[in-house]
Design a protein around this motif. Sequence first.
Motif, short mmCIF file in Angstrom:
data_model
loop_
_atom_site.label_atom_id
_atom_site.label_comp_id
_atom_site.label_asym_id
_atom_site.label_seq_id
_atom_site.Cartn_x
_atom_site.Cartn_y
_atom_site.Cartn_z
N VAL A 47 0.84 -1.20 0.00
CA VAL A 47 0.00 0.00 0.00
C VAL A 47 0.87 1.25 0.00
O VAL A 47 1.86 1.33 0.73
CB VAL A 47 -0.93 0.06 1.24
CG1 VAL A 47 -1.73 1.35 1.23
CG2 VAL A 47 -1.86 -1.12 1.28
N SER A 48 0.49 2.22 -0.83
CA SER A 48 1.13 3.53 -0.80
C SER A 48 0.02 4.57 -0.93
O SER A 48 -0.86 4.44 -1.78
CB SER A 48 2.12 3.68 -1.96
OG SER A 48 2.67 4.98 -1.98
N ILE A 49 0.03 5.58 -0.06
CA ILE A 49 -0.98 6.62 -0.12
C ILE A 49 -0.31 7.98 -0.16
O ILE A 49 0.78 8.17 0.38
CB ILE A 49 -1.96 6.56 1.08
CG1 ILE A 49 -1.20 6.59 2.42
CG2 ILE A 49 -2.87 5.34 0.99
CD1 ILE A 49 -2.10 6.68 3.63
N ALA A 50 -0.95 8.93 -0.83
CA ALA A 50 -0.40 10.29 -0.93
C ALA A 50 -1.54 11.27 -1.09
O ALA A 50 -2.53 10.99 -1.79
CB ALA A 50 0.56 10.40 -2.09
N GLU A 51 -1.40 12.43 -0.45
CA GLU A 51 -2.36 13.53 -0.63
C GLU A 51 -1.60 14.74 -1.14
O GLU A 51 -0.55 15.08 -0.60
CB GLU A 51 -3.07 13.88 0.67
CG GLU A 51 -4.11 15.00 0.47
CD GLU A 51 -4.77 15.42 1.77
OE1 GLU A 51 -5.98 15.71 1.74
OE2 GLU A 51 -4.08 15.46 2.80
N ILE A 52 -2.15 15.37 -2.18
CA ILE A 52 -1.47 16.49 -2.83
C ILE A 52 -2.38 17.71 -2.86
O ILE A 52 -3.58 17.59 -3.14
CB ILE A 52 -1.08 16.11 -4.27
CG1 ILE A 52 -0.02 15.00 -4.27
CG2 ILE A 52 -0.58 17.32 -5.05
CD1 ILE A 52 0.20 14.36 -5.61
N HIS A 171 -0.77 10.85 8.58
CA HIS A 171 -0.18 11.57 9.70
C HIS A 171 0.48 10.62 10.70
O HIS A 171 1.48 10.97 11.33
CB HIS A 171 -1.24 12.41 10.42
CG HIS A 171 -1.77 13.54 9.60
ND1 HIS A 171 -1.05 14.69 9.36
CD2 HIS A 171 -2.95 13.70 8.94
CE1 HIS A 171 -1.75 15.51 8.60
NE2 HIS A 171 -2.90 14.94 8.33
N GLN A 172 -0.06 9.39 10.82
CA GLN A 172 0.42 8.47 11.86
C GLN A 172 1.17 7.26 11.31
O GLN A 172 1.82 6.54 12.05
CB GLN A 172 -0.76 7.99 12.71
CG GLN A 172 -1.52 9.12 13.38
CD GLN A 172 -2.73 8.63 14.15
OE1 GLN A 172 -2.96 7.43 14.29
NE2 GLN A 172 -3.53 9.56 14.67
N GLY A 173 1.08 7.04 9.99
CA GLY A 173 1.69 5.86 9.40
C GLY A 173 0.67 4.75 9.21
O GLY A 173 -0.32 4.66 9.95
N ILE A 174 0.89 3.91 8.22
CA ILE A 174 -0.05 2.82 7.90
C ILE A 174 0.18 1.66 8.87
O ILE A 174 1.27 1.09 8.93
CB ILE A 174 0.14 2.34 6.44
CG1 ILE A 174 -0.14 3.50 5.47
CG2 ILE A 174 -0.78 1.16 6.14
CD1 ILE A 174 0.18 3.18 4.03
N VAL A 175 -0.86 1.33 9.62
CA VAL A 175 -0.77 0.25 10.61
C VAL A 175 -1.33 -1.05 10.06
O VAL A 175 -0.77 -2.12 10.26
CB VAL A 175 -1.52 0.64 11.90
CG1 VAL A 175 -1.50 -0.50 12.91
CG2 VAL A 175 -0.91 1.90 12.50
N ASN A 176 -2.46 -0.96 9.33
CA ASN A 176 -3.14 -2.16 8.84
C ASN A 176 -3.44 -2.01 7.36
O ASN A 176 -4.45 -1.43 6.97
CB ASN A 176 -4.43 -2.38 9.64
CG ASN A 176 -5.09 -3.71 9.32
OD1 ASN A 176 -4.76 -4.37 8.33
ND2 ASN A 176 -6.04 -4.12 10.16
N ALA A 177 -2.56 -2.53 6.51
CA ALA A 177 -2.73 -2.41 5.06
C ALA A 177 -3.96 -3.15 4.57
O ALA A 177 -4.58 -2.76 3.57
CB ALA A 177 -1.48 -2.93 4.36
#
Length: 316
Positions: A47-52, A171-177
């Motif tokens: 998983v990779s997430i990004a907000e722009i 903000h907190q990091g991915i815990v559960n993909a």
Amino acid sequence: MIKLSLSYKDPLHLSETLAELGQQTRITQLDRGEGTYSMSHAIASGVSIAEIKASKTLLYEGWGTDWSIDFNWITPLKSSADPLGYCEGYEMRSNSIGGLNTLNSTTASSWGKYSEFCSSTACMLDKALLIDSLKACNAQVALDNLTNKRGLDVDHPAALQLRKLARKDMHQGIVNATKYYDLITCCLEEGTVRRYRKAELRNQGLLSEIVHLSHSYDAMKSPMSLTDVCKHLGASQASLYRVCQEYFGMGIMEMMMQVRLEESRRALLMQGNHSQSHESTIRAVAIRYGFKHAGRFARRYFTSFGELPSQTIQAS
């Protein structure tokens, strides 16, 4: 997690900064002037997430990967009478999830256009894992939508949960993909298909063809006439003009010219102050991107970037 915020005078610097982060993305700014850009990014296995967010309307081309399907949505920041964005030709609304066409497109051939009146979020999921998961739970509607659609409108609690999860994890990091796969599956299964007339569907496909042709190296080094472009895309001049004006605010020849100028600027910035004379470097770059007359190239370059090619080299 990565958080990036910068002010820029030259949108090419955005592409270079993103390249340093492993994102090979071309960016064309569709209006003049300097701007600001911010990105939050988090990554985990599969998983990779990004907000722009950006203060100018930007066209992104080349953000597809060979391992993922890139699901995209927008968050309106201000009200606007104009559409806030397009993903692979799909008009993005506040309840839309786009990017489904990245399943079928080749690596780095995807594109999106987003307004300054929204933030755009991308959620990249492992292609093989997602398809295996959909098959395992017999989510046939989801598989059909993923295979055949560019985007969906999702009025289901899963879409809101997906947005909240991505915002928190950035903000907190991915815990559960796994949650992303479950929520995307539900969105694909429950999403509604927007009905289009044939002409509208044709325009969606034509948009992608226009973007890809504009970034074609062959089309840059041997610029096509408007007649050639019409023949290549199988569209009339009137259709191309109407589609480009509506979606990009400029004609197709102007758009292709702007991309060629930006690519020539990228090449000049990479050349820097090498031993070769500035004049011969500029001439070689101009010819490479289809500008046969150095004086005309310099004038068009100055109009777009506010400086001469020689000044770009000196400042690099």
